[in-house]
Motif scaffolding. Sequence first.
Motif, PDB file in Angstrom:
ATOM      1  N   GLU A 158       5.925 -12.086   4.782  1.00 11.68           N
ATOM      2  CA  GLU A 158       6.274 -13.360   5.352  1.00 11.68           C
ATOM      3  C   GLU A 158       5.834 -13.804   6.845  1.00 11.68           C
ATOM      4  O   GLU A 158       5.176 -14.859   6.856  1.00 11.68           O
ATOM      5  CB  GLU A 158       7.774 -13.446   5.066  1.00 11.68           C
ATOM      6  N   ARG A 159       5.974 -12.785   7.684  1.00  7.25           N
ATOM      7  CA  ARG A 159       5.461 -12.955   9.015  1.00  7.25           C
ATOM      8  C   ARG A 159       4.195 -13.227   9.043  1.00  7.25           C
ATOM      9  O   ARG A 159       3.503 -14.074   9.991  1.00  7.25           O
ATOM     10  CB  ARG A 159       5.902 -11.694   9.743  1.00  7.25           C
ATOM     11  N   ALA A 160       3.286 -12.475   8.144  1.00  6.97           N
ATOM     12  CA  ALA A 160       1.689 -12.640   8.095  1.00  6.97           C
ATOM     13  C   ALA A 160       1.569 -14.113   7.567  1.00  6.97           C
ATOM     14  O   ALA A 160       0.437 -14.706   8.133  1.00  6.97           O
ATOM     15  CB  ALA A 160       1.050 -11.745   7.273  1.00  6.97           C
ATOM     16  N   GLU A 161       2.084 -14.360   6.612  1.00 11.21           N
ATOM     17  CA  GLU A 161       1.944 -15.873   6.135  1.00 11.21           C
ATOM     18  C   GLU A 161       2.134 -17.007   6.958  1.00 11.21           C
ATOM     19  O   GLU A 161       1.618 -17.817   7.209  1.00 11.21           O
ATOM     20  CB  GLU A 161       2.814 -16.030   4.970  1.00 11.21           C
ATOM     21  N   GLU A 162       3.306 -16.750   7.801  1.00 12.21           N
ATOM     22  CA  GLU A 162       3.980 -17.697   8.859  1.00 12.21           C
ATOM     23  C   GLU A 162       2.802 -17.616  10.100  1.00 12.21           C
ATOM     24  O   GLU A 162       2.440 -18.694  10.470  1.00 12.21           O
ATOM     25  CB  GLU A 162       5.160 -17.208   9.536  1.00 12.21           C
ATOM     26  N   ALA A 163       2.470 -16.287  10.553  1.00  8.57           N
ATOM     27  CA  ALA A 163       1.262 -16.382  11.327  1.00  8.57           C
ATOM     28  C   ALA A 163       0.039 -17.192  11.249  1.00  8.57           C
ATOM     29  O   ALA A 163      -0.687 -17.929  11.832  1.00  8.57           O
ATOM     30  CB  ALA A 163       1.094 -14.756  11.813  1.00  8.57           C
ATOM     31  N   LEU A 164      -0.193 -16.895   9.575  1.00 13.09           N
ATOM     32  CA  LEU A 164      -1.527 -17.385   9.178  1.00 13.09           C
ATOM     33  C   LEU A 164      -1.510 -19.047   9.168  1.00 13.09           C
ATOM     34  O   LEU A 164      -2.366 -19.801   9.609  1.00 13.09           O
ATOM     35  CB  LEU A 164      -1.967 -16.990   7.800  1.00 13.09           C
ATOM     36  N   VAL A 177      10.542  -1.724   0.543  1.00  9.69           N
ATOM     37  CA  VAL A 177      10.393  -3.124  -0.116  1.00  9.69           C
ATOM     38  C   VAL A 177      10.575  -4.294   0.634  1.00  9.69           C
ATOM     39  O   VAL A 177       9.742  -5.186   0.593  1.00  9.69           O
ATOM     40  CB  VAL A 177      10.762  -3.113  -1.838  1.00  9.69           C
ATOM     41  N   LEU A 178      11.717  -4.266   1.262  1.00 11.37           N
ATOM     42  CA  LEU A 178      12.188  -5.409   1.884  1.00 11.37           C
ATOM     43  C   LEU A 178      11.441  -5.323   3.273  1.00 11.37           C
ATOM     44  O   LEU A 178      11.029  -6.544   3.639  1.00 11.37           O
ATOM     45  CB  LEU A 178      13.735  -5.134   2.505  1.00 11.37           C
ATOM     46  N   ASP A 179      11.055  -4.265   3.814  1.00  9.99           N
ATOM     47  CA  ASP A 179      10.034  -4.367   5.037  1.00  9.99           C
ATOM     48  C   ASP A 179       8.766  -4.876   4.674  1.00  9.99           C
ATOM     49  O   ASP A 179       8.241  -5.775   5.499  1.00  9.99           O
ATOM     50  CB  ASP A 179       9.930  -2.927   5.594  1.00  9.99           C
ATOM     51  N   LYS A 180       8.165  -4.649   3.603  1.00 13.18           N
ATOM     52  CA  LYS A 180       6.720  -5.087   2.906  1.00 13.18           C
ATOM     53  C   LYS A 180       7.026  -6.646   3.040  1.00 13.18           C
ATOM     54  O   LYS A 180       5.965  -7.401   3.140  1.00 13.18           O
ATOM     55  CB  LYS A 180       6.515  -4.453   1.692  1.00 13.18           C
ATOM     56  N   ILE A 181       8.127  -7.141   2.364  1.00 12.07           N
ATOM     57  CA  ILE A 181       8.158  -8.586   1.800  1.00 12.07           C
ATOM     58  C   ILE A 181       8.304  -9.050   3.349  1.00 12.07           C
ATOM     59  O   ILE A 181       7.731 -10.273   3.487  1.00 12.07           O
ATOM     60  CB  ILE A 181       9.599  -8.710   1.161  1.00 12.07           C
ATOM     61  N   LEU A 182       9.059  -8.593   4.131  1.00  9.30           N
ATOM     62  CA  LEU A 182       9.263  -9.291   5.495  1.00  9.30           C
ATOM     63  C   LEU A 182       7.936  -9.350   6.403  1.00  9.30           C
ATOM     64  O   LEU A 182       7.614 -10.569   7.109  1.00  9.30           O
ATOM     65  CB  LEU A 182      10.482  -8.717   6.297  1.00  9.30           C
TER      66      LEU A 182
END
Length: 159
Positions: free
Chosen positions: A46-52, A38-43
Amino acid sequence: MSDLKFAQDDLDAFTGVNKIAQAKLDSAKSELAKAQAVLDKILEKERAEEALKKAEEEAKEAAVKRAQATHFYQTGSKLFDAQGKEVTGYVVKDNQVYDAKGNLVGVVSKKVMTRELHRALVKANTLPQTGNESTVLAGLGVALIGLGSMLGVAKRKRQ
């Protein structure tokens, strides 16, 4: 033998306790693995949102740079592109040109860069002619008619 029996009973008791502890440890490891997933999915999200966000910011910056390099020319209420063609559907605000969606598409420039553009701007700034030539021709025509009628009257009087 009684010591051996006590030792065997203790071993059996500790083995049972060990099995229970091992089951608890396995359960805790399983829960830890689930939590880690679950933590890996959340991270990852977040990385995808930051990249977007970064990509959107870069796209906006690129659009602004492109818009600043795109020059429009305004004369009165008319807007022309760099080729001297009149463009419609754009709004000029603070020397910046926006499309119908409010996106910055260019800037209004004062410096004319091409002959075609210069001709288009001069043509747009030139007021339409109000018939000065036709007025002169009409006056000339009236004068000729008047002269002709006077000559006709003079001829009749002689006869």
